[in-house]
Design an enzyme around this catalytic site. Structure first.
Site, PDB file in Angstrom:
ATOM      1  N   TYR A   1      43.764  49.022  47.761  1.00 23.16           N
ATOM      2  CA  TYR A   1      44.685  48.163  47.011  1.00 23.16           C
ATOM      3  C   TYR A   1      46.093  48.760  47.041  1.00 23.16           C
ATOM      4  O   TYR A   1      47.071  48.084  47.383  1.00 23.16           O
ATOM      5  CB  TYR A   1      44.220  47.997  45.564  1.00 23.16           C
ATOM      6  CG  TYR A   1      45.293  47.432  44.659  1.00 23.16           C
ATOM      7  CD1 TYR A   1      45.668  46.090  44.747  1.00 23.16           C
ATOM      8  CD2 TYR A   1      45.962  48.245  43.738  1.00 23.16           C
ATOM      9  CE1 TYR A   1      46.680  45.578  43.942  1.00 23.16           C
ATOM     10  CE2 TYR A   1      46.970  47.741  42.928  1.00 23.16           C
ATOM     11  CZ  TYR A   1      47.320  46.411  43.034  1.00 23.16           C
ATOM     12  OH  TYR A   1      48.324  45.904  42.240  1.00 23.16           O
TER      13      TYR A   1
ATOM     14  N   LYS B   1      40.441  38.771  33.845  1.00 26.20           N
ATOM     15  CA  LYS B   1      40.425  39.938  34.717  1.00 26.20           C
ATOM     16  C   LYS B   1      39.185  40.809  34.554  1.00 26.20           C
ATOM     17  O   LYS B   1      38.923  41.680  35.382  1.00 26.20           O
ATOM     18  CB  LYS B   1      41.685  40.781  34.493  1.00 26.20           C
ATOM     19  CG  LYS B   1      42.957  40.110  34.981  1.00 26.20           C
ATOM     20  CD  LYS B   1      44.210  40.891  34.594  1.00 26.20           C
ATOM     21  CE  LYS B   1      44.296  42.233  35.270  1.00 26.20           C
ATOM     22  NZ  LYS B   1      44.562  42.132  36.729  1.00 26.20           N
TER      23      LYS B   1
END
Length: 330
Positions: A139, A177
């Site tokens: 990421y 999330k």
């Protein structure tokens, strides 16, 4: 003129849409991937002109279907730092971002995008310089690589490019999330479910709960985005954090005291909360040893030099507001 927000149903994207609405902007094209359908709730109280799936958007934007677009707020990305599918991450965060950037440059559209403090990895300096950037996961690498593209493009760009390295963001509209939601969100839910908040104990020279991060409210993140939107002459890559490192104890203690205040109970000191079992320390997990950031703190020098001079909320201010908001959603 039209505005576009990618990741519009996500955490920061939805907050930007709402903030634009509050300024009277409703000619907004919301772009997202609603495979995870529950994100739609973030846009229920927002006004938008159209919604597009991200796959359709890239092609139509490049074709000029939306006419003159003033700005793109590019918040769309996979932000799961635990994701191990590198091909997916690079396609979603890097290739997609390049395609949007290329069209913005071709059309003279302001491009404001989400970078990440994950680029710094295990560094102890958090300044926008190449020699301190060392991401620890794919990421962070996907964000790092795109920032390198931006650095090459900036000297010749004829329109605004502004990237923001978000630190630990918390606030409304992050429920979807799950495990990647903020510490404040998880502390709130844990206290409501168990009557206590659990934090990591002593590790790497830090006392229990004293590992520190730069926790920044999404309110401030949104304000910075809109400041640069209002100043298209300002470009660059900027840290977006408070410039303060505060311990996890501050988050937990504020969550506990705000919930106590809502229940008409007096505030307690951290020591009292620990003594009464409202905050509990658990052994630091072996799986995280050597992979855990015990300290982050944004260097705000570039952001302040660009003219952004508003104060940032402290954890005590921002988390208090957030817990009150969360309590109203239950």
């Amino acid at each position: 003129m039209t505005l576009i927000v990618t990741g519009a149903a996500g955490f920061i994207g939805a907050n930007i849409v709402k903030a634009l609405n509050e300024r009277g902007e409703t000619r907004i094209i919301a772009v997202d991937n609603l495979t995870r359908a529950d994100k739609f709730r973030n846009l229920v109280d927002c006004e938008i002109d159209d919604y597009l799936d991200k796959t359709e958007f890239v092609e139509r934007f490049a074709r000029g279907d939306f006419g003159k677009v003033r700005a793109v707020f590019h918040e769309g990305a996979c932000s799961d730092t635990m994701e191990t599918d590198g091909r997916y991450m690079m396609d979603n965060n890097f290739r997609y971002s390049r395609a949007v950037l290329d069209t913005c440059l071709a059309q003279g559209t302001q491009f404001l995008y989400a970078s990440s403090a994950a680029i710094y990895g295990g560094s102890t300096r958090f300044v926008e310089e190449r020699d301190v950037e060392a991401p620890l996961n794919v990421y962070g690498y996907s964000k790092f690589l795109f920032d390198q593209v931006i650095r090459r493009v900036l000297p010749t760009a004829k329109s605004q490019i502004a990237g923001f390295r978000y630190f630990n963001v918390y606030g409304p509209r992050e429920t979807h999330k799950g495990r990647m939601a903020s510490v404040a969100f998880h502390n709130f839910n844990q206290f409501r479910a168990e009557g206590k908040v659990k934090l990591f104990g002593e590790y790497n020279g830090y006392a229990p709960g004293e590992q520190t991060r730069d926790f920044v409210s999404v309110e401030d993140v949104t304000k910075v985005n809109l400041f640069f939107f209002d100043h298209p002459e300002k470009s660059g890559i900027f840290n977006l954090g408070t410039g303060r490192a505060q311990p996890f104890n501050d988050i937990a203690s504020t969550v506990v005291n705000t919930l106590r205040a809502l229940d008409n109970q007096p505030p307690l000191t951290l020591a009292q909360q620990v003594e009464q079992g409202l905050i509990e320390y658990v052994p630091f997990p072996d799986a995280l040893r050597g992979k855990y950031q015990c300290f982050t703190q944004a260097d705000q020098t570039k952001l302040r030099a660009a003219g952004y001079d508003a104060p940032f909320l402290t954890v005590q201010e921002g988390v208090d507001r957030y817990v009150r908001w969360l309590s109203g959603q239950v």
